[in-house]
Design a protein around this motif. Structure first.
Motif, short mmCIF file in Angstrom:
data_model
loop_
_atom_site.label_atom_id
_atom_site.label_comp_id
_atom_site.label_asym_id
_atom_site.label_seq_id
_atom_site.Cartn_x
_atom_site.Cartn_y
_atom_site.Cartn_z
N VAL A 277 4.89 6.16 -1.24
CA VAL A 277 5.12 5.13 -0.23
C VAL A 277 6.50 5.39 0.37
O VAL A 277 7.44 5.72 -0.35
CB VAL A 277 5.14 3.71 -0.87
CG1 VAL A 277 5.23 2.64 0.20
CG2 VAL A 277 3.94 3.49 -1.77
N GLU A 278 6.61 5.23 1.69
CA GLU A 278 7.93 5.36 2.31
C GLU A 278 8.42 3.98 2.70
O GLU A 278 7.72 3.24 3.40
CB GLU A 278 7.85 6.26 3.55
CG GLU A 278 9.00 7.26 3.57
CD GLU A 278 8.80 8.32 4.65
OE1 GLU A 278 8.71 9.49 4.28
OE2 GLU A 278 8.72 7.95 5.83
N ILE A 279 9.57 3.63 2.20
CA ILE A 279 10.13 2.31 2.49
C ILE A 279 11.37 2.49 3.35
O ILE A 279 12.34 3.13 2.94
CB ILE A 279 10.47 1.55 1.18
CG1 ILE A 279 9.22 1.44 0.30
CG2 ILE A 279 11.04 0.17 1.49
CD1 ILE A 279 9.47 0.82 -1.05
N HIS A 280 11.30 1.93 4.57
CA HIS A 280 12.44 2.04 5.49
C HIS A 280 13.25 0.75 5.40
O HIS A 280 12.70 -0.34 5.48
CB HIS A 280 11.95 2.24 6.92
CG HIS A 280 11.15 3.50 7.07
ND1 HIS A 280 11.71 4.71 7.36
CD2 HIS A 280 9.82 3.73 6.90
CE1 HIS A 280 10.78 5.64 7.39
NE2 HIS A 280 9.61 5.08 7.11
N MET B 245 0.18 8.38 4.01
CA MET B 245 1.19 7.70 3.19
C MET B 245 1.49 6.31 3.76
O MET B 245 1.59 6.13 4.96
CB MET B 245 2.47 8.54 3.14
CG MET B 245 3.46 8.02 2.17
SD MET B 245 4.78 9.20 1.80
CE MET B 245 5.30 9.71 3.41
N LYS B 246 1.66 5.38 2.85
CA LYS B 246 1.97 4.01 3.25
C LYS B 246 3.42 3.92 3.73
O LYS B 246 4.30 4.58 3.18
CB LYS B 246 1.77 3.08 2.05
CG LYS B 246 0.75 1.98 2.31
CD LYS B 246 0.32 1.22 1.07
CE LYS B 246 1.40 0.55 0.25
NZ LYS B 246 0.83 -0.27 -0.84
N HIS B 247 3.66 3.09 4.74
CA HIS B 247 5.02 2.85 5.20
C HIS B 247 5.32 1.36 5.11
O HIS B 247 4.47 0.54 5.42
CB HIS B 247 5.20 3.28 6.66
CG HIS B 247 5.23 4.76 6.81
ND1 HIS B 247 6.38 5.47 6.96
CD2 HIS B 247 4.22 5.65 6.80
CE1 HIS B 247 6.10 6.76 7.05
NE2 HIS B 247 4.79 6.90 6.96
N GLU C 32 8.39 -1.52 6.11
CA GLU C 32 9.66 -1.77 6.79
C GLU C 32 10.31 -3.00 6.16
O GLU C 32 9.66 -4.02 5.95
CB GLU C 32 9.43 -2.07 8.29
CG GLU C 32 8.86 -0.91 9.08
CD GLU C 32 9.88 0.21 9.31
OE1 GLU C 32 11.10 -0.09 9.28
OE2 GLU C 32 9.45 1.36 9.49
N LEU D 144 15.86 8.45 1.90
CA LEU D 144 15.69 8.90 3.27
C LEU D 144 17.08 8.99 3.90
O LEU D 144 17.69 7.97 4.21
CB LEU D 144 14.80 7.92 4.05
CG LEU D 144 13.44 7.59 3.41
CD1 LEU D 144 12.70 6.55 4.25
CD2 LEU D 144 12.60 8.85 3.25
N ARG E 220 11.81 7.16 -0.51
CA ARG E 220 10.43 7.57 -0.73
C ARG E 220 10.13 7.26 -2.19
O ARG E 220 10.90 7.60 -3.09
CB ARG E 220 10.31 9.07 -0.47
CG ARG E 220 8.90 9.58 -0.40
CD ARG E 220 8.96 11.11 -0.27
NE ARG E 220 7.62 11.65 -0.34
CZ ARG E 220 6.94 12.05 0.73
NH1 ARG E 220 7.49 11.98 1.92
NH2 ARG E 220 5.72 12.55 0.59
#
Lengths: 422, 582
Positions: free
Chosen positions: B199-202, B1-3, B5, B175, B189
C-alpha cells in the motif's frame, strides 16, 4: 512391619503394589498426589517414537534394540516386558475394564488425539479401540456446544488432512448436564445415569449416517462405564468410541479407581496426601523407616523394602532450583540429569530430540535398585520404577504408561524374589 | 497497488504512536497509523507496568520527574481503567544508606513529587513481606499500568476521532521526493504482512514513533539517528508478593523495582546496551541478578515460583552520546528532520517513558501543527478515552465479574479468568494473526500454566468461529471493555464498535495447527530462562498435554510459518556464561 512400602501412587506404584501383593507380600502405598493417569489419555503407550525420529513405530517390541542401553526396557529385557503387558491385559479384563491391542497384537495402532493427530498406542481400553485409524470406516466426531475441552471440527479437519475420513457434528451441551460449570469428570458422572444416556443416544441416532462410527469425548460414564458404552451402542446401533479430552482424563481416572479398589480387596491400603519428607537408615545401607508429613503429625512407615515410584520431575519426585541443582526429594539419590541449567533445554518446544533435563533420572541396575556411579546399590532394600528412572524421556517417546506398567511389574518381581531369598 | 492520502502518517503502534494518532485526529488532522505487527508488540508491551510518580528520577533527572508527576495525574483521568492505584514505596534497605534518602526528599519537594515518610511499622503493616530491615520508607503516588489495554483504549479514542489504524502493515520504504536542498518525505510504502500486498500512503507529515527502531526507519530517508537501545530484562513472579510498588531509595540501577500488576509481581530491570532491538537474549546472570536484588526488597523472593522472563528495549536517545545505556537520559526527544537534516515532512519522536507518552504525543503534534498550519490546540489531557467509566482497575475485578454473572463454565483460561466470549469478541474485532495477539488483548496464557490448557481451547474456539469472523463489525463491541468478563457476557452488549483496519487474515482461521505451534513456541521462549522448581514441573505437564495426549508435534503442516514464526524461534535457552559482564 510390612514387607513393602510403595512411595507414589501413579500407575507404576499401583502396578508394583498389585504384583507384590499377588506374590504374597504385605504392601502399603503412600502418595503426595494422584499420579499422571489423571492427566494422560488413559492408553498404554509402549513406545511411539524413537528419539529424534519423526515417524511413529509400528512394531515397538522389535525396535527396543535401538534405544539407549540405559533405557528401562533394556534393563527389563523383552521377555519380562511381554510378561508385564500380558499381566496387565489379564488384570484389566478381571477389573472389567479390558485393555487390548486395537487390531494386531504386538503392533501400535493409531488413535485420534484431541487435536486430530494420530497417536501411536499399544494397548487401548475397550472404549478407545473403536477409533482405530487403521479401519477405513468413516467417523463422525460429535462434540457439545460450549464444552471447552473438546473440539470436533478441529479433530475432523486434521483427520481429513491426514487422510482419514471424518466429519464433525455438534449436540447441545444441555443433553449432558444442567450444571453451569462442569468438567469432563462431572459429565462422565452424569452419563452414569441410564436416563441421561438414553437421551444422548436418541440424539446421536438422528445425526448418524449409514456406515459411520461415532467418536465422542471420553466422558461415557465413570463408575458405570462398561455398561454405558454397551447401552449407547445398543440404542444407536452403531460403533461408538471415545477420544481423550484435555485433562482431567476420565479414562485415566477409571483405571486408577478400579486399580485402587482391587488393591483394597487384596489388602493394600493406598493413602493419598502423604508426602515423604525424610528417612532413616540403620547406619549402613538399609533404610529403616520413611517419614511422611500429614496434617496431624509426622508418621514413620517401617517396611522391609521400599519402592520409589514418585515420577521424576512431572510427579514431583525431583525438584530443582535456579542454580541448576536437581535432586531426588525423598532419598537424595544420584541422578543422571545435568546439574547445569545451560544443558537443560533446546531452543524449540517441539524439538524431536526432547529437552535434556527431562531425559535423566535415577540410574538403576537390572534388579531395579538405584545405584551409585560405581554401580553399587545405594540402599540394599530400595527399588525404583516408573517416571523416576533414568535413560528415557517417556513423554517425548510416548512410553510413559508402558514404562510404568513394565517397571512396576519388574521391580515387584525383584522385591518378591529378594523376600523369598531371605 | 492501493493508494491512501492522508495529512499525518504515524508509524508505530505502541503507546507513543497511538497517542500521536489520537492527538492528531482530535485536532482535526486526517490521520493514518501503521504498525508492523500487533498494537504494543514492541517496547510498550514489554515493559514492567510501572506508572511513574517521578520519584525514580527526582535526583538524577528532575525534568523527567516533573513530566512524570504531571502525566501521572493526567492519566488517572484519561486512562483510569488502565491503571491500578497501588501507591509506591521508596525504601532504604541496609545497602542503601548514605545521603541519598535526604537528597531524595529534597528533590521530591523541588520537583513537586508528593512524598510522605511513613514509619517502618506502618509500611510492614501494609506490606508484610517487605524486608523488615529497611530503615526508612517514603510513600509516593506510583501505580501500575496495563499498557496493552491503555494502548487499545487510546487507539479506540483515535478511531472515534477519525484516525485509521492499519496493523500488520510494515513500512518497507519512505517516499522521498526531491534531492539536495529540497528533500522531503511524502509518505511511506507499506506492506500488509498478513496478506503480502503493498500500500502506498501519501502524507503531508510522517511521524516516526518507532521507538528503538527509529534509527532503521530514519535510514530509509538517508538520515542517521543514533538510538541507544537499552535492553531491560524483567522477571514475573507468580504471585502478588506485594500490592504496592516497591522502589529502592537509591540512584536508579538494575533490579531495584518490584511492580505488582494483575496477578503477578514484576521485578525489573537490567539495562544493557544492545545492537539488535528485535532479538533479545536473556542472559542467566540477568535473571540471577534480578532475583538477588529482589531478595533485598522482599526476603525469600528468589525462592518463590517464577512464571516468566522477558526483555524490552528502551529507545533511548541522546545526541552524540556514546556511554552506557543506564546513564543515558530518560527524557524524550523530538527530532524535526527539516531543521536537523534538511529533510522536510518527517518527525521522529523517541526516548521517554510509558508514563509520558501523552505528553510526547502532544509535543509532536504541536510541532506538526507548526508545519501544517493553524489548527486546534491539544485537548488530550482533558479527553478521557473510552472505558474510563469502569473506574480504576483492581485485582479482583475479573473474579468479581465472573462470580457475579456466574460465568465459571465459560472460562477458557482459568489462570487469568478469560471467558469464551472475551476471547471470541477479541478475535472477531481485533486482528488475530497469532494467538499472541489474543494474549495481549485478554491475557490469554499469561498465568502459571503458560498456555498449558488455554492454547488448545483457544485454537479450537478460533477454528469454530472461523467462518463468522468475516462478519467483522456485525457485533457492537467496545474494545475498551475487552478485559471485562461481565461486559463480554454475550454478543449483544456494548457500545459503538469501530474495528481496527486489517484485511481479514486467512491465517488465523485456516491454519489452526500453525497458531497452536506458534503460541506453544512463543510461551516456551519466555519460560526457558526461568524454568526450575515448580515451573519446570508445570512445563513437564504442558509437555504431557501437547506431546503425549495431543501429539501436537505430528499434526499436518497447514501453513508453514506465520509472520512471527521466526521471531518466536529465536533461541532464549540459558547459555553457558553466568558471569556479569564487566
Amino acid at each position: 512391619m510390612i514387607d513393602l512400602l510403595v512411595i507414589g501412587e501413579g500407575l507404576s506404584g499401583l502396578m508394583a503394589a498389585y504384583h507384590a501383593a499377588r506374590a504374597g507380600l504385605s504392601v502399603r502405598v503412600i502418595g503426595k498426589g494422584l499420579g499422571a493417569l489423571h492427566w494422560d489419555a488413559g492408553t498404554i503407550d509402549l513406545l511411539g517414537y524413537l528419539p529424534g525420529a519423526h515417524d511413529s513405530l509400528r512394531c515397538p517390541m522389535k525396535q527396543l534394540g535401538l534405544l539407549d542401553p540405559a533405557h528401562p526396557y533394556h534393563l527389563l529385557g523383552e521377555a519380562t516386558l511381554a510378561a508385564a503387558l500380558a499381566q496387565f491385559v489379564a488384570l484389566t479384563a478381571e477389573l472389567g475394564l479390558p485393555y487390548s491391542p486395537a487390531v494386531v497384537a504386538g503392533e501400535n495402532s493409531l488413535l485420534s488425539s484431541p487435536l486430530g493427530a494420530a497417536r501411536p498406542v499399544f494397548l487401548a481400553p475397550a472404549a478407545q479401540q473403536g477409533g482405530d485409524l487403521g479401519s477405513s470406516a468413516p467417523m463422525v466426531v460429535v462434540g457439545f456446544k460450549g464444552l471447552r475441552d473438546f473440539y470436533p471440527a478441529l479433530i475432523a479437519e486434521n483427520l481429513n488432512k491426514l487422510g482419514y475420513p471424518a466429519r464433525a457434528a455438534f449436540l447441545p451441551y444441555q443433553l449432558l448436564s444442567g450444571r453451569r460449570d462442569a468438567n469432563t469428570v462431572h459429565l462422565a458422572h452424569e452419563l452414569d445415569a441410564p436416563a441421561r444416556r438414553a437421551k444422548l443416544a436418541a440424539a446421536l441416532k438422528k445425526l448418524l449416517e449409514p456406515g459411520e462410527r461415532i467418536g465422542l469425548p471420553a466422558i461415557l460414564g465413570i463408575d458405570d462405564h462398561p455398561a454405558a458404552l454397551v447401552h449407547l451402542e445398543q440404542i444407536v446401533q452403531a460403533p461408538i468410541f471415545e477420544i481423550p479430552t484435555l485433562p482431567p482424563s476420565v479414562p485415566g481416572i477409571r483405571l486408577v479407581k478400579s486399580l485402587r479398589q482391587h488393591l483394597l480387596q487384596l489388602g493394600v491400603r493406598v493413602e493419598a496426601g502423604m508426602e515423604a519428607i525424610g528417612f532413616e537408615t540403620n547406619g549402613g545401607n538399609n533404610i529403616q523407616w520413611v517419614e511422611t508429613e500429614t496434617s496431624a503429625r509426622p508418621l514413620k512407615h517401617r517396611a522391609k523394602s521400599y519402592l520409589l515410584a514418585t515420577g521424576g520431575i512431572l510427579g514431583g519426585g525431583f525438584d530443582s532450583d535456579h542454580t541448576g541443582r536437581v535432586w531426588e526429594v525423598v532419598f537424595d539419590l544420584p541422578l543422571t540429569i545435568p546439574q547445569q541449567r545451560s544443558h537443560w533445554f533446546r531452543p524449540q518446544f517441539l524439538e524431536a530430540t526432547g529437552q535434556p533435563v527431562f531425559r535423566g533420572g535415577v540410574p538403576v541396575n537390572r534388579r531395579f535398585q538405584p545405584v551409585r556411579p560405581s554401580g553399587e546399590p545405594v540402599y540394599a532394600n530400595l527399588w525404583a520404577a516408573g517416571g523416576t528412572l533414568a535413560g528415557a524421556d517417556p513423554i517425548r517417546e510416548r512410553s510413559l504408561t508402558g514404562i510404568a506398567v513394565a517397571t512396576g511389574f519388574a521391580a515387584a518381581q525383584q522385591i518378591a524374589t529378594s523376600h523369598a531369598l531371605t | 497497488m492501493k493508494h491512501i492520502e492522508t495529512e499525518i502518517l504515524v508509524i508505530g503502534g505502541g503507546a507513543t504512536g497511538t497517542g500521536v494518532a489520537w492527538d492528531a485526529a482530535l485536532r482535526g488532522f486526517k490521520t493514518v497509523l501503521v504498525e508492523k505487527r500487533d498494537l504494543t508488540h514492541g517496547t510498550t508491551g514489554r515493559y514492567h507496568g510501572l506508572l511513574h510518580s517521578g520519584g525514580r528520577y527526582v535526583v538524577k533527572d528532575p525534568q523527567s520527574a516533573r513530566e512524570c508527576i504531571a502525566e501521572n495525574r493526567i492519566l488517572r483521568r484519561t486512562h483510569t481503567h488502565c491503571l491500578e492505584e497501588t501507591g509506591g514505596f521508596f525504601v532504604v534497605t541496609p545497602e542503601d544508606e548514605g545521603d541519598f534518602p535526604d537528597r531524595f526528599v529534597a528533590a521530591c519537594a523541588e520537583t513537586g513529587v508528593p512524598c510522605n515518610e511513613i514509619t517502618v511499622a506502618e509500611a510492614l503493616r501494609r506490606e508484610p513481606l517487605l524486608n523488615p530491615r529497611v530503615s526508612r520508607v517514603f510513600e509516593v503516588p506510583d501505580g501500575a499500568a496495563d499498557s496493552f489495554l491503555a494502548t487499545h483504549a487510546t487507539a479506540q479514542a483515535a478511531r472515534i476521532a477519525g484516525a485509521e489504524l492499519f496493523l500488520y502493515h510494515e513500512v518497507v520504504g519512505l517516499l522521498v521526493e526531491g534531492g539536495e536542498g529540497e528533500c522531503r518525505v511524502a509518505g511511506a510504502r507499506v506492506r500488509d504482512v498478513a496478506n503480502g500486498e503493498d500500500v502506498e500512503i501519501h502524507a503531508a507529515m510522517t511521524i516516526s514513533a518507532t521507538g528503538a527502531w527509529a534509527g532503521q526507519l530514519a535510514k530509509m530517508a538517508g538520515i542517521e539517528v543514533e538510538i541507544i537501545p537499552g535492553k531491560g530484562t524483567m522477571v514475573a513472579m507468580n504471585h502478588r508478593l506485594v500490592n504496592t510498588v516497591l522502589n529502592r531509595c537509591k540512584m536508579p540501577a538494575d533490579g531495584d523495582i518490584l511492580v505488582p500488576i494483575h496477578t503477578v509481581s514484576v521485578i525489573g530491570t537490567t539495562d544493557v546496551r544492545v545492537t539488535d532491538p528485535e532479538h533479545l537474549r536473556i542472559e542467566p546472570w540477568e535473571v540471577q541478578f534480578m532475583l538477588d536484588e529482589g531478595d533485598k526488597l522482599v526476603p525469600g523472593l528468589s525462592k518463590a515460583r517464577v512464571v516468566r522472563a522477558w526483555a524490552g528495549v528502551r529507545p533511548l536517545y541522546q545526541e552524540g552520546y556514546t556511554g552506557a545505556s543506564r546513564e543515558a537520559t530518560r527524557q524524550f526527544t523530538l527530532l524535526d528532520h527539516r531543521e536537523r537534516d534538511g529533510v522536510a515532512g518527517l518527525l521522529t519522536i523517541t526516548g521517554g517513558k510509558w508514563t509520558t507518552f501523552r505528553l510526547m504525543a502532544e509535543k509532536t503534534v504541536d510541532k506538526a501543527v507548526g508545519h501544517l498550519g493553524e489548527l486546534k490546540g491539544c485537548i488530550t489531557a482533558n479527553t478521557p478515552v473510552p472505558g474510563v467509566e469502569q473506574g480504576f482497575y483492581w485485582l479482583g475485578h475479573r473474579l468479581h465479574e465472573v462470580e457475579a454473572a456466574r460465568l465459571q463454565g465459560q472460562l477458557v483460561c482459568e489462570c487469568e479468568l478469560v471467558t469464551r466470549s472475551m476471547l471470541e469478541n477479541a478475535a472477531r474485532n481485533n486482528p488475530t494473526v497469532t494467538l499472541d495477539d489474543l494474549r495481549r488483548d485478554v491475557r490469554l496464557g499469561m498465568g502459571p500454566c503458560q498456555g498449558g490448557f488455554c492454547t488448545y481451547r483457544a485454537v479450537g474456539i478460533l477454528h469454530e468461529i472461523g467462518d463468522q469472523r468475516s462478519e467483522i463489525g456485525a457485533v457492537d463491541w467496545n474494545v475498551a471493555f475487552l478485559q471485562s468478563p461481565a461486559y463480554n457476557q454475550d454478543d449483544e452488549a456494548g457500545n459503538r464498535h469501530l474495528p481496527l483496519t486489517i484485511d481479514n487474515s486467512p491465517l488465523a482461521i485456516s491454519s489452526p495447527n500453525l497458531l497452536l505451534r506458534d503460541f506453544l513456541q512463543e510461551r516456551w521462549k519466555g519460560v526457558t530462562p526461568i524454568l526450575w522448581g515448580r515451573q519446570l514441573k508445570q512445563e513437564r505437564l504442558d509437555e504431557l498435554i501437547y506431546l503425549s495426549l495431543m501429539n501436537a508435534d505430528h499434526l499436518p503442516d497447514d501453513g508453514g510459518s506465520s509472520p512471527l514464526s521466526e521471531f518466536y524461534n529465536f533461541d532464549t535457552t540459558p547459555n553457558e556464561n553466568m558471569d556479569i559482564p564487566e
